[in-house]
Enzyme design. Structure first.
Site, mmCIF file in Angstrom:
data_model
loop_
_atom_site.group_PDB
_atom_site.id
_atom_site.type_symbol
_atom_site.label_atom_id
_atom_site.label_comp_id
_atom_site.label_asym_id
_atom_site.label_seq_id
_atom_site.Cartn_x
_atom_site.Cartn_y
_atom_site.Cartn_z
ATOM 1 C CG ASP A 199 -0.371 0.207 2.522
ATOM 2 O OD1 ASP A 199 0.879 0.305 2.613
ATOM 3 O OD2 ASP A 199 -1.118 0.295 3.516
ATOM 4 C CB CYS A 250 0.848 -2.418 4.781
ATOM 5 S SG CYS A 250 0.741 -3.443 6.260
ATOM 6 C CB THR A 282 2.339 -2.054 11.089
ATOM 7 O OG1 THR A 282 1.114 -2.579 10.551
ATOM 8 C CG2 THR A 282 2.091 -0.685 11.715
ATOM 9 C CG HIS A 329 10.153 -27.338 11.160
ATOM 10 N ND1 HIS A 329 9.880 -26.764 12.385
ATOM 11 C CD2 HIS A 329 11.489 -27.599 11.141
ATOM 12 C CE1 HIS A 329 11.003 -26.661 13.074
ATOM 13 N NE2 HIS A 329 11.988 -27.167 12.344
ATOM 14 C CG HIS A 363 11.659 -23.445 12.328
ATOM 15 N ND1 HIS A 363 11.745 -23.332 13.699
ATOM 16 C CD2 HIS A 363 12.851 -23.983 11.923
ATOM 17 C CE1 HIS A 363 12.926 -23.786 14.113
ATOM 18 N NE2 HIS A 363 13.615 -24.179 13.049
HETATM 19 C C1 RB5 Z 1 -2.089 2.776 6.364
HETATM 20 O O1 RB5 Z 1 -2.137 4.040 6.968
HETATM 21 C C2 RB5 Z 1 -1.743 1.716 7.402
HETATM 22 O O2 RB5 Z 1 -2.807 1.490 8.244
HETATM 23 C C3 RB5 Z 1 -1.300 0.434 6.718
HETATM 24 O O3 RB5 Z 1 -0.198 0.701 5.910
HETATM 25 C C4 RB5 Z 1 -0.877 -0.718 7.617
HETATM 26 O O4 RB5 Z 1 0.055 -0.303 8.564
HETATM 27 C C5 RB5 Z 1 -1.959 -1.518 8.173
HETATM 28 O O5 RB5 Z 1 -1.772 -2.503 8.892
#
Ligand code: RB5
Length: 147
Positions: A7, A64, A66, A132, A97
């Site tokens: 994203d 993304c 996080t 595994h 694993h």
């Molecule tokens: C986008 O702002 C953010 O929420 C997305 O990139 C991600 O971190 C979601 O888990």
């Protein structure tokens, strides 16, 4: 073929990863996003996850902000083992694993150099099989039981 997508929160790292894959002469498919405008990560997570689950791509990389949203979304698809990793140990274990077929990274958590390094560790690690595989079979059974 490796399917890659992000994203807006993972765009910069995705671009660097695509450059890395090019340098390593690995075939990959960049499934977006292609600019910095705000998009919804599940729309991109599903593209990569379905391509891998269908066997169109051998594996995938998702980024993304996080890594959390992408890993939640990708793991909804039957047959996907998406692993969110934060360091070289978890990147290595994700392959050795868990035989993770989708690597997930947080573009707002990792620097570009560190994110690329984790991709290399995951690519260069090998699934150990053995005990595994039995554990992965149990996960697949859970998915089969949901049908
Ligand atoms: C986008 O702002 C953010 O929420 C997305 O990139 C991600 O971190 C979601 O888990």
């Amino acid at each position: 073929m490796i399917a890659v997508a992000s994203d807006h929160g993972g765009l910069e790292l995705k671009q660097a990863i695509c450059e890395l894959l090019k340098k390593r002469t690995l075939d990959f498919c960049d499934m977006g996003t292609h600019d910095g405008s705000s998009v919804d990560y599940p729309d991109f997570g599903i593209k990569v996850a379905t391509a891998v689950a269908a066997g169109e791509c051998l594996s995938g990389i998702l980024i993304c902000g996080t890594g959390i949203g992408m890993s939640i979304a990708a793991n909804k698809v039957n047959g996907i083992r998406a692993a969110l990793v934060h360091d070289s140990f978890t990147a290595q274990m994700a392959k050795e694993h868990n035989n993770a077929n989708v690597l997930v990274l947080g573009g707002r958590v990792l620097g570009v150099a560190e994110g690329c390094r984790l991709v290399e560790v995951w690519l260069d690690s090998q699934f150990e099989g053995g005990r595994h595989q039995g554990r992965l079979d149990k996960i697949q059974q859970i998915e089969n039981d949901q049908k």
